[in-house]
Design a protein around this motif. Sequence first.
Motif, mmCIF file in Angstrom:
data_model
loop_
_atom_site.group_PDB
_atom_site.id
_atom_site.type_symbol
_atom_site.label_atom_id
_atom_site.label_comp_id
_atom_site.label_asym_id
_atom_site.label_seq_id
_atom_site.Cartn_x
_atom_site.Cartn_y
_atom_site.Cartn_z
ATOM 1 N N PHE A 189 54.725 44.859 143.304
ATOM 2 C CA PHE A 189 56.137 45.233 143.157
ATOM 3 C C PHE A 189 56.828 44.202 142.270
ATOM 4 C CE2 PHE A 189 60.579 45.333 145.015
ATOM 5 C CZ PHE A 189 60.937 46.506 144.369
ATOM 6 N N ILE A 190 57.278 44.658 141.102
ATOM 7 C CA ILE A 190 57.930 43.786 140.124
ATOM 8 C C ILE A 190 59.384 44.206 139.983
ATOM 9 C CG2 ILE A 190 57.935 42.985 137.724
ATOM 10 C CD1 ILE A 190 54.969 43.766 137.586
ATOM 11 N N THR A 191 60.294 43.226 139.981
ATOM 12 C CA THR A 191 61.708 43.542 139.798
ATOM 13 C C THR A 191 62.256 42.792 138.587
ATOM 14 O OG1 THR A 191 62.345 41.788 141.366
ATOM 15 C CG2 THR A 191 62.149 44.030 142.228
ATOM 16 N N GLY B 15 60.904 41.446 144.912
ATOM 17 C CA GLY B 15 59.782 41.529 143.987
ATOM 18 C C GLY B 15 58.770 40.404 144.152
ATOM 19 N N HIS B 16 57.492 40.726 143.948
ATOM 20 C CA HIS B 16 56.483 39.678 143.873
ATOM 21 C C HIS B 16 56.740 38.805 142.641
ATOM 22 C CE1 HIS B 16 54.042 42.782 146.213
ATOM 23 N NE2 HIS B 16 54.091 41.733 147.009
ATOM 24 N N TYR B 17 57.176 39.462 141.561
ATOM 25 C CA TYR B 17 57.623 38.776 140.351
ATOM 26 C C TYR B 17 59.052 39.218 140.099
ATOM 27 C CZ TYR B 17 52.612 38.070 139.697
ATOM 28 O OH TYR B 17 51.300 37.723 139.881
ATOM 29 N N ARG B 18 59.944 38.247 139.808
ATOM 30 C CA ARG B 18 61.374 38.541 139.711
ATOM 31 C C ARG B 18 61.927 37.952 138.410
ATOM 32 N NH1 ARG B 18 59.904 36.589 144.408
ATOM 33 N NH2 ARG B 18 60.804 34.526 144.053
ATOM 34 N N TYR B 19 62.363 38.827 137.525
ATOM 35 C CA TYR B 19 62.815 38.407 136.207
ATOM 36 C C TYR B 19 64.254 38.846 135.963
ATOM 37 C CZ TYR B 19 57.765 37.934 135.674
ATOM 38 O OH TYR B 19 56.449 37.599 135.854
ATOM 39 N N ILE C 153 67.986 30.454 138.973
ATOM 40 C CA ILE C 153 66.658 29.900 138.688
ATOM 41 C C ILE C 153 66.601 28.409 139.045
ATOM 42 C CG2 ILE C 153 66.926 29.128 136.281
ATOM 43 C CD1 ILE C 153 64.226 30.617 135.745
ATOM 44 N N LYS C 154 67.767 27.753 139.064
ATOM 45 C CA LYS C 154 67.822 26.332 139.414
ATOM 46 C C LYS C 154 68.020 26.109 140.913
ATOM 47 C CE LYS C 154 69.788 24.812 134.990
ATOM 48 N NZ LYS C 154 70.993 24.241 134.343
ATOM 49 N N LEU D 121 65.701 33.424 143.746
ATOM 50 C CA LEU D 121 65.967 34.825 143.425
ATOM 51 C C LEU D 121 65.388 35.241 142.079
ATOM 52 C CD1 LEU D 121 67.356 37.202 144.767
ATOM 53 C CD2 LEU D 121 69.474 36.557 143.635
ATOM 54 N N VAL D 122 65.412 34.336 141.115
ATOM 55 C CA VAL D 122 64.893 34.608 139.776
ATOM 56 C C VAL D 122 63.821 33.587 139.435
ATOM 57 C CG1 VAL D 122 65.443 34.739 137.310
ATOM 58 C CG2 VAL D 122 67.062 35.625 138.993
ATOM 59 N N GLN D 123 62.701 34.069 138.918
ATOM 60 C CA GLN D 123 61.597 33.174 138.555
ATOM 61 C C GLN D 123 61.571 32.845 137.069
ATOM 62 O OE1 GLN D 123 58.628 35.805 140.164
ATOM 63 N NE2 GLN D 123 58.266 34.492 141.934
ATOM 64 N N GLU D 124 61.946 33.809 136.232
ATOM 65 C CA GLU D 124 61.959 33.596 134.790
ATOM 66 C C GLU D 124 63.122 34.359 134.169
ATOM 67 O OE1 GLU D 124 58.230 34.326 132.797
ATOM 68 O OE2 GLU D 124 57.079 33.443 134.436
#
Length: 213
Positions: A97-99, A116-120, A156-157, A161-164
């Motif tokens: 699951f990608i968000t 998401g497993h990956y969160r952008y 991101i800091k 919640l956000v990885q990239e």
Amino acid sequence: MEIFSRKNADGLMTLVISHDDYKFGIIYNDFKVNGGSFGKDVCLRAVKFTEYLEEQSLPLVYLVNSIGVRLMEGRSVFKDAFSLVPAIENFKKNNLFITANLGKSLGLGALILSLGHYRYSLSKDSEINLTGPEVIRLFFGKAFDFKKHSSPHRHIKETALVQEIYHDKKELLQKIKSHLEFQAIKPKYILSRQRVVKDIYQLKTPNERVNSL
């Protein structure tokens, strides 16, 4: 054959994409229709779609751009709207699951983004927060800098919640595509690695095993 209509989609699109050797699902909040908001029918459709993808063992990409729950439908909307969260939680136990935030992830949108497993997120003009600016300013006043507080750069800091963050949508989608491509070849990759390990340990001595690596 029925012609696709953004208006009839009511602010949320569900698609199954076939690309090369793999398939995946997309849920997309269409911000240009009702602000991509979550109404009763919209959320029930998203739940059914998630269940279908789970049955098919297909990955899901959720592209968020939403002002949150559709409050004009009244208080009863919350039950149906938030039924999407446990549906996604159940789906992601065994499926990718990608968000990605494409603009605004407010209210329920921010909650879905966090699953998401990956969160952008895109960088420009992006807002991520559990409430919208009107509610924040009601409690903290007009001087409160909502843009800064809801910025993906802050998340991101300071949060997970956000990885990239990406400045370009094409670059963000290419990153998602790389995950999907790897997901498609992963079973073959695992099987090939298992075969290599098995062959190595059929060798007679530890030195032969080391030399074969």
